[in-house]
Write a protein that holds these residues in place. Sequence first.
Motif, PDB file in Angstrom:
ATOM      1  N   ASN A  63      50.998  88.548 -22.180  1.00 46.46           N
ATOM      2  CA  ASN A  63      50.283  88.680 -23.448  1.00 46.46           C
ATOM      3  C   ASN A  63      51.195  89.047 -24.608  1.00 46.46           C
ATOM      4  OD1 ASN A  63      47.642  88.597 -21.930  1.00 46.46           O
ATOM      5  ND2 ASN A  63      48.432  90.538 -21.160  1.00 46.46           N
ATOM      6  N   GLY A  64      52.332  89.671 -24.273  1.00 50.90           N
ATOM      7  CA  GLY A  64      53.232  90.087 -25.332  1.00 50.90           C
ATOM      8  C   GLY A  64      54.493  90.716 -24.784  1.00 50.90           C
ATOM      9  N   MET A  69      52.478  90.910 -29.876  1.00 51.40           N
ATOM     10  CA  MET A  69      51.368  90.335 -29.111  1.00 51.40           C
ATOM     11  C   MET A  69      51.200  88.890 -29.554  1.00 51.40           C
ATOM     12  SD  MET A  69      49.991  92.378 -26.900  1.00 51.40           S
ATOM     13  CE  MET A  69      48.365  91.651 -26.605  1.00 51.40           C
ATOM     14  N   PHE A  70      51.008  87.990 -28.582  1.00 52.95           N
ATOM     15  CA  PHE A  70      50.823  86.579 -28.928  1.00 52.95           C
ATOM     16  C   PHE A  70      49.620  86.401 -29.849  1.00 52.95           C
ATOM     17  CE2 PHE A  70      49.748  82.087 -27.307  1.00 52.95           C
ATOM     18  CZ  PHE A  70      50.594  81.497 -28.228  1.00 52.95           C
ATOM     19  N   ILE A  82      58.808  87.186 -27.418  1.00 55.46           N
ATOM     20  CA  ILE A  82      58.216  87.554 -26.127  1.00 55.46           C
ATOM     21  C   ILE A  82      59.114  87.094 -24.981  1.00 55.46           C
ATOM     22  CG2 ILE A  82      56.256  87.110 -24.587  1.00 55.46           C
ATOM     23  CD1 ILE A  82      54.518  86.918 -27.177  1.00 55.46           C
ATOM     24  N   ALA A 276      52.666  93.969 -25.494  1.00 53.81           N
ATOM     25  CA  ALA A 276      53.748  94.092 -26.471  1.00 53.81           C
ATOM     26  C   ALA A 276      54.680  95.251 -26.188  1.00 53.81           C
ATOM     27  CB  ALA A 276      53.148  94.252 -27.870  1.00 53.81           C
TER      28      ALA A 276
END
Length: 377
Positions: A63-64, A69-70, A82, A276
Amino acid sequence: MEHYAISAKRIFDGERFHTHSSLVWQGETIVGIFPTSTVDEKIIIQHYAEGIITPGFIDIQVNGGGGVMFNEKTDVDGIDTICKAHRKHGTAYLLPTLISDTPRKIHEALTAAQNALDCNTLGILGIHIEGPWINPAKKGAHNESLFFDPQISMLESLPWLKSGTTLITLAPEKVNNESIKWLSKKGAILSCGHSNATTQELDNQYFNAISGFTHLYNAMSPLEGRQAGVVGKALMTDNAWCSIITDNIHVSKESALLAHRVKPKGKLLIVTDAMASVGSKSPSFTLNDEIISVVDNKLVNTNGNLAGAHIGMDESVANVIKWGIDEAEAFKMASTYPAIAIKQERLGKLKEGFYASATILDPNYEAQHVLVNGILF
């Protein structure tokens, strides 16, 4: 074109170990594994005296990382950040994962992933769309106000990838059968996750379109005496793969070992579900306007619900080995099996003709270097 080589105390090629050997590649392609004494003396060999070389780790749910974070930075630069963050933990390739969001954001994510593939951003294999086509009863940290049953007209409006892998996590009981059929025909790999389905609800002709189960045990109806639930279905479906988070927080050692015992070889694979915070100095980040924080080495939202994981692939692999899973099997769970699950036929093994991708570990299974498309990091 020049040849390059790396050697280590042991090399695992995806099937067996080699000693006193070197991995040789040219450009982006593996030439083979040869006894080091036979490698052309013109080829400079980078040697890792106490190291282990394995096929490059592949994480299909990220996700990150690196503070990004994407969902919040849905562009090529975000994807690159990432990938770089997870490279430090042994991940050669990954699927940037979009957590439940708006149709507009899904559109942006697909566009970003295709752009990253087109400009050869190192480490990206495609995209993983996790929600918003999921069940609010098993929402986890997802925002249920975003959930909906996708209609074909909406699906047709999205810019689906022309190359790479598209993995979609959905709750089959919350998505109409025609859309499931449409997505499958489009070439997407479908995984059951964030689902509260009964076994009976999963026993229909459209379940055949489901290839796997996302983060086994988490956000799915449990195995009980009177109802097998999604967990039971996942364990019983021999042809379906199951991803599992091995941070010792989302899943216990015993539950992981049970799944490993029950699932056929090749059908249990490691994911991090990383956020993240991995590779970031900050202990918190924002997702859908909500603060997610690292508390006692686990990620939680403001309600205290688990919200992804704070772990890399190397530590995930080290955990399963510590739990008692065979070392070679653990490496496969992080490389060979994910490659098969998402149909990346030239990854997951150190064999002639495969992409030059490898993860170099120290004796404690901490990542030292990563080889991606013939480039050593």
